[in-house]
Write a protein that holds these residues in place. Sequence first.
Motif, PDB file in Angstrom:
ATOM      1  N   ILE A  15      72.975  74.573  13.345  1.00 21.68           N
ATOM      2  CA  ILE A  15      73.313  73.233  12.831  1.00 21.68           C
ATOM      3  C   ILE A  15      72.754  72.008  13.874  1.00 21.68           C
ATOM      4  O   ILE A  15      73.426  72.057  15.024  1.00 21.68           O
ATOM      5  N   GLY A  16      72.330  70.905  13.430  1.00 19.64           N
ATOM      6  CA  GLY A  16      71.771  69.834  14.333  1.00 19.64           C
ATOM      7  C   GLY A  16      70.683  70.116  14.981  1.00 19.64           C
ATOM      8  O   GLY A  16      69.794  69.065  15.628  1.00 19.64           O
ATOM      9  N   ASN A  25      58.219  80.726  -2.705  1.00 17.51           N
ATOM     10  CA  ASN A  25      57.019  80.324  -3.584  1.00 17.51           C
ATOM     11  C   ASN A  25      56.038  79.722  -2.490  1.00 17.51           C
ATOM     12  O   ASN A  25      55.197  79.014  -2.939  1.00 17.51           O
ATOM     13  N   GLU A  26      56.127  80.020  -1.237  1.00 18.12           N
ATOM     14  CA  GLU A  26      55.184  79.558  -0.438  1.00 18.12           C
ATOM     15  C   GLU A  26      55.291  77.999   0.041  1.00 18.12           C
ATOM     16  O   GLU A  26      54.444  77.504   0.703  1.00 18.12           O
ATOM     17  N   ARG A  27      56.326  77.308  -0.676  1.00 22.17           N
ATOM     18  CA  ARG A  27      56.486  75.982  -0.090  1.00 22.17           C
ATOM     19  C   ARG A  27      57.356  76.023   1.270  1.00 22.17           C
ATOM     20  O   ARG A  27      58.015  76.763   1.698  1.00 22.17           O
ATOM     21  N   GLU A  28      56.994  74.883   2.136  1.00 24.71           N
ATOM     22  CA  GLU A  28      57.285  74.809   3.298  1.00 24.71           C
ATOM     23  C   GLU A  28      58.193  73.443   3.415  1.00 24.71           C
ATOM     24  O   GLU A  28      57.888  72.451   3.105  1.00 24.71           O
ATOM     25  N   PHE A  29      59.327  73.622   4.341  1.00 27.91           N
ATOM     26  CA  PHE A  29      59.982  72.466   4.435  1.00 27.91           C
ATOM     27  C   PHE A  29      60.322  72.436   5.848  1.00 27.91           C
ATOM     28  O   PHE A  29      60.818  73.299   6.489  1.00 27.91           O
ATOM     29  N   THR A  30      60.630  71.119   6.429  1.00 20.27           N
ATOM     30  CA  THR A  30      60.970  70.985   7.954  1.00 20.27           C
ATOM     31  C   THR A  30      61.851  69.728   7.702  1.00 20.27           C
ATOM     32  O   THR A  30      61.768  68.987   7.024  1.00 20.27           O
ATOM     33  N   GLY A  31      62.937  69.871   8.688  1.00 16.69           N
ATOM     34  CA  GLY A  31      64.100  68.974   8.927  1.00 16.69           C
ATOM     35  C   GLY A  31      65.108  69.283   9.679  1.00 16.69           C
ATOM     36  O   GLY A  31      64.933  70.396  10.268  1.00 16.69           O
ATOM     37  N   THR A  32      66.154  68.455   9.714  1.00 14.07           N
ATOM     38  CA  THR A  32      67.348  68.843  10.706  1.00 14.07           C
ATOM     39  C   THR A  32      68.447  69.487   9.880  1.00 14.07           C
ATOM     40  O   THR A  32      68.717  69.051   8.772  1.00 14.07           O
ATOM     41  N   LEU A  44      69.753  69.459   4.563  1.00 12.09           N
ATOM     42  CA  LEU A  44      68.787  69.090   5.805  1.00 12.09           C
ATOM     43  C   LEU A  44      68.678  67.492   5.674  1.00 12.09           C
ATOM     44  O   LEU A  44      68.739  66.790   4.592  1.00 12.09           O
ATOM     45  N   LYS A  45      68.338  67.182   6.834  1.00 14.03           N
ATOM     46  CA  LYS A  45      68.204  65.534   6.797  1.00 14.03           C
ATOM     47  C   LYS A  45      66.724  65.336   7.342  1.00 14.03           C
ATOM     48  O   LYS A  45      66.372  66.142   8.085  1.00 14.03           O
ATOM     49  N   ASP A  46      66.195  64.153   7.068  1.00 19.51           N
ATOM     50  CA  ASP A  46      64.805  63.749   7.509  1.00 19.51           C
ATOM     51  C   ASP A  46      63.769  65.052   7.023  1.00 19.51           C
ATOM     52  O   ASP A  46      63.028  65.370   7.987  1.00 19.51           O
ATOM     53  N   VAL A  47      63.602  65.457   6.127  1.00 20.25           N
ATOM     54  CA  VAL A  47      63.091  66.282   5.401  1.00 20.25           C
ATOM     55  C   VAL A  47      61.636  66.137   4.935  1.00 20.25           C
ATOM     56  O   VAL A  47      61.453  65.041   4.379  1.00 20.25           O
ATOM     57  N   LYS A  48      60.637  66.916   5.409  1.00 17.78           N
ATOM     58  CA  LYS A  48      59.301  66.935   4.901  1.00 17.78           C
ATOM     59  C   LYS A  48      58.691  68.136   4.391  1.00 17.78           C
ATOM     60  O   LYS A  48      59.088  69.032   4.986  1.00 17.78           O
ATOM     61  N   GLU A  49      57.887  67.914   3.246  1.00 22.90           N
ATOM     62  CA  GLU A  49      57.447  69.105   2.754  1.00 22.90           C
ATOM     63  C   GLU A  49      55.929  69.439   2.948  1.00 22.90           C
ATOM     64  O   GLU A  49      55.122  68.401   3.239  1.00 22.90           O
TER      65      GLU A  49
END
Length: 49
Positions: A15-16, A25-32, A44-49
């Motif tokens: 966390i954090g 389904n092979e989708r990817e996400f990055t975030g906090t 998640l915060k500030d997510v990008k796909e």
Amino acid sequence: MASTILPLELVDRCIGSPIWVLMKNEREFTGTLMGFDDYVNMVLKDVKE
């Protein structure tokens, strides 16, 4: 002797921190990681796909 970390305990320690989520389904996400529940639904915060 090495101690064992349970999966939910490991997620709780993240966390954090920035995380990278790979979906079935092979989708990817990055975030906090801001939080999660017992079913590992994540907030998640500030997510990008």
